[in-house]
Design a protein around this motif. Structure first.
Motif, short mmCIF file in Angstrom:
data_model
loop_
_atom_site.label_atom_id
_atom_site.label_comp_id
_atom_site.label_asym_id
_atom_site.label_seq_id
_atom_site.Cartn_x
_atom_site.Cartn_y
_atom_site.Cartn_z
N GLN A 305 31.47 48.59 21.25
CA GLN A 305 32.38 49.61 20.65
C GLN A 305 32.20 50.28 22.60
O GLN A 305 33.41 50.54 23.56
CB GLN A 305 31.78 50.99 20.20
CG GLN A 305 33.09 51.69 20.39
CD GLN A 305 34.08 51.42 20.06
OE1 GLN A 305 34.60 51.35 18.68
NE2 GLN A 305 35.19 52.00 20.30
N THR A 306 31.16 50.39 23.44
CA THR A 306 30.66 50.72 24.74
C THR A 306 31.38 49.66 25.58
O THR A 306 31.82 49.70 26.35
CB THR A 306 29.29 51.04 25.21
OG1 THR A 306 29.17 52.03 24.05
CG2 THR A 306 29.76 51.86 26.71
N LEU A 307 31.32 48.32 24.74
CA LEU A 307 31.73 47.28 25.84
C LEU A 307 32.92 46.96 25.93
O LEU A 307 33.91 46.86 27.41
CB LEU A 307 31.22 45.72 25.47
CG LEU A 307 31.16 44.71 26.02
CD1 LEU A 307 31.17 44.60 27.23
CD2 LEU A 307 31.39 43.59 25.06
N GLU A 308 33.64 47.88 24.86
CA GLU A 308 35.05 47.12 24.79
C GLU A 308 35.93 48.59 25.22
O GLU A 308 36.78 48.12 26.67
CB GLU A 308 35.64 47.75 23.36
CG GLU A 308 37.56 47.29 24.12
CD GLU A 308 37.56 47.73 21.87
OE1 GLU A 308 39.35 47.66 22.13
OE2 GLU A 308 37.00 47.79 21.03
N LEU A 309 35.56 49.44 25.89
CA LEU A 309 35.54 50.44 26.41
C LEU A 309 35.13 49.96 28.22
O LEU A 309 36.47 50.48 28.91
CB LEU A 309 34.86 51.87 26.32
CG LEU A 309 36.03 52.27 25.07
CD1 LEU A 309 33.90 53.66 24.99
CD2 LEU A 309 36.35 53.00 24.59
N ALA A 310 34.22 49.55 28.17
CA ALA A 310 34.25 48.68 29.48
C ALA A 310 35.28 47.96 30.13
O ALA A 310 35.52 48.23 31.26
CB ALA A 310 33.09 48.44 29.98
N CYS A 311 35.48 47.29 29.59
CA CYS A 311 36.02 46.55 29.84
C CYS A 311 38.06 46.65 29.84
O CYS A 311 38.35 45.98 30.84
CB CYS A 311 36.63 45.63 28.67
SG CYS A 311 34.86 44.31 28.38
N ARG A 312 38.20 48.03 29.77
CA ARG A 312 39.73 48.17 29.85
C ARG A 312 39.26 48.87 31.12
O ARG A 312 40.84 49.80 31.42
CB ARG A 312 39.35 49.06 28.70
CG ARG A 312 40.11 48.80 27.25
CD ARG A 312 40.47 49.66 26.37
NE ARG A 312 40.78 48.60 25.05
CZ ARG A 312 40.87 50.35 23.97
NH1 ARG A 312 40.78 51.11 24.14
NH2 ARG A 312 40.55 50.10 23.01
N GLN A 313 38.55 48.95 31.76
CA GLN A 313 38.02 50.58 33.80
C GLN A 313 39.01 49.23 33.92
O GLN A 313 38.43 48.02 34.25
CB GLN A 313 36.45 50.36 33.65
CG GLN A 313 36.21 51.32 32.57
CD GLN A 313 36.82 52.46 32.28
OE1 GLN A 313 37.65 53.76 33.56
NE2 GLN A 313 37.41 53.24 31.51
N THR A 314 39.93 49.78 35.27
CA THR A 314 40.24 49.08 36.00
C THR A 314 39.19 48.24 37.13
O THR A 314 38.28 49.31 37.58
CB THR A 314 41.32 49.80 36.83
OG1 THR A 314 42.49 50.86 35.97
CG2 THR A 314 41.34 49.26 38.34
N GLY A 315 39.52 47.40 37.47
CA GLY A 315 38.59 46.18 38.39
C GLY A 315 36.78 45.98 37.67
O GLY A 315 36.73 45.84 38.75
N SER A 316 36.43 46.15 36.40
CA SER A 316 35.88 45.88 36.16
C SER A 316 35.68 44.42 35.24
O SER A 316 36.32 43.62 35.11
CB SER A 316 35.51 46.62 34.27
OG SER A 316 34.76 46.01 33.41
N PRO A 317 34.50 44.27 35.70
CA PRO A 317 33.84 42.45 35.57
C PRO A 317 34.11 42.52 34.07
O PRO A 317 32.54 41.77 33.07
CB PRO A 317 32.37 41.84 36.24
CG PRO A 317 32.31 43.29 36.16
CD PRO A 317 32.86 44.35 36.37
N ASP A 318 34.99 42.09 33.34
CA ASP A 318 35.41 41.79 32.01
C ASP A 318 34.55 40.78 31.42
O ASP A 318 33.79 40.49 30.50
CB ASP A 318 36.29 42.37 31.56
CG ASP A 318 37.45 42.17 32.44
OD1 ASP A 318 37.43 40.91 32.88
OD2 ASP A 318 38.60 41.76 31.81
#
Length: 340
Positions: A305-318
């Motif tokens: 769940q934390t990963l999904e939120l991180a992936c939504r951040q602008t510029g994130s190396p998703d």
């Protein structure tokens, strides 16, 4: 007080004089969705720094301070606390409730044990609401999907709805994502038939994501890496969709694991899942059940769940974050296999 299922919607949309809403259960996506509903009922702009305070695990010590802080711009404040546990929260919550304040505390507490002192206190206190969030199945899931589509003024044929319910995983966030995709496809005032739903939901990319999820939790590093790479770079799946596929699989594993811990055989625990595990994947599912205890699966769900939120951040190396997370899950499963 404990809120009955039929009163959950009304409680979330109009918290009234409640000072604490605690959300617990296995469906992390549903917990987040209901927390958002309750928060918006108090403050529609969740980015308002004067009225909304987000407290992660590292910020739990600020709970009492935030509960008694005044809103500089007027209106009730929301204190949204994530990863709620018994550790230190109970006493801070009691002290905060003993002081004058109209702030609403929303506590996300997935996996909180039924014997928890914190959960027991919230259940008995009239100022607090305790809401269970568990995966929906059958008619309850049908009703939830209909309601989501109706909010977008979209209808759906019975056979299309039945097909989608069979495909839906146990995580509410993943289900809502699929419903939003269908609503966009149909457009306002549109109606979805079976072929429409199949075209939107049953794409080949989903197979690659499922391959990655099953292989990762079974500790099959080479297969998991290949499937994740294929889903993200060849099939065009988004990192967020891959994280939801992982979340869905982890939640199903945890439900089966809890059933086994309660005395059910592995075969029966897998058989009682709805929809049932696809016969070609039963070996992989069974292997993962033997490697992951329930508490480790809960941590894996929270990390995803934390990963999904991180992936939504602008510029994130998703994409990199997703591949690293898949590798980490593989590593944990392999460690568990070596310990056996």
């Amino acid at each position: 007080m404990k809120v009955s299922p039929r009163n959950i919607g009304a409680t979330l949309q109009a918290p009234g004089n409640l000072r604490v809403i605690m959300l617990h259960g296995d469906d992390v996506g549903l917990i987040r969705e209901r927390a958002t509903t309750a928060a918006k009922a108090i403050c529609p702009d969740l980015h308002d720094p004067f009225r909304v305070a987000m407290l992660g695990r590292a910020d739990h010590a600020r709970l009492e301070e935030e509960m008694t802080a005044l809103s500089l711009t007027g209106g009730r404040r929301v204190i949204w606390l994530r990863e709620g546990t018994d550790e230190g929260l109970l006493e801070a919550l009691k002290r905060g409730l003993a002081q004058q304040s109209d702030a609403l505390v929303i506590v996300e507490a997935p996996g909180l044990d039924s014997r928890s002192r914190l959960r027991g206190f919230v259940e008995k206190d009239a100022q607090c609401a305790l809401i269970g969030c568990y995966p929906e199945e059958g008619r309850a899931l049908e009703g939830a999907i209909r309601q989501m589509l109706a909010a977008q003024d979209v209808g759906i044929d019975p056979d299309a709805l039945g097909w989608m319910v069979e495909r839906a995983g146990p995580d509410r966030a993943a289900t809502r994502s699929e419903v939003e995709k269908l609503a966009l496809f149909a457009g306002r005032g549109g109606r979805l038939g079976l072929e429409d739903v199949r075209a939107c939901v049953g794409d080949a990319a989903g197979v690659s994501m499922e391959d990655a999820a099953f292989a990762a939790m079974a500790g099959q590093r080479r297969e998991a890496d290949a499937a994740a790479q294929r889903a993200l770079t060849v099939d065009g799946s988004s990192p967020s969709n891959l994280t939801r596929a992982l979340m869905s699989h982890i939640h199903r594993l945890r439900r089966a694991r809890l059933a086994m811990d309660a005395g059910m055989s592995r075969a029966d625990a897998m058989r009682q899942l709805q929809p049932p595990v696809f016969f070609k994947r039963t070996d992989s599912f069974g292997q993962a059940l033997g490697l992951w205890p329930a508490d480790a699966l809960l941590r894996a769900a929270q990390d995803t769940q934390t990963l999904e939120l991180a992936c939504r951040q602008t510029g994130s190396p998703d994409i990199v974050l997703c591949l690293r997370h898949v590798a980490r899950l593989c590593g944990l499963a392999q460690q568990a296999r070596r310990r056996r």
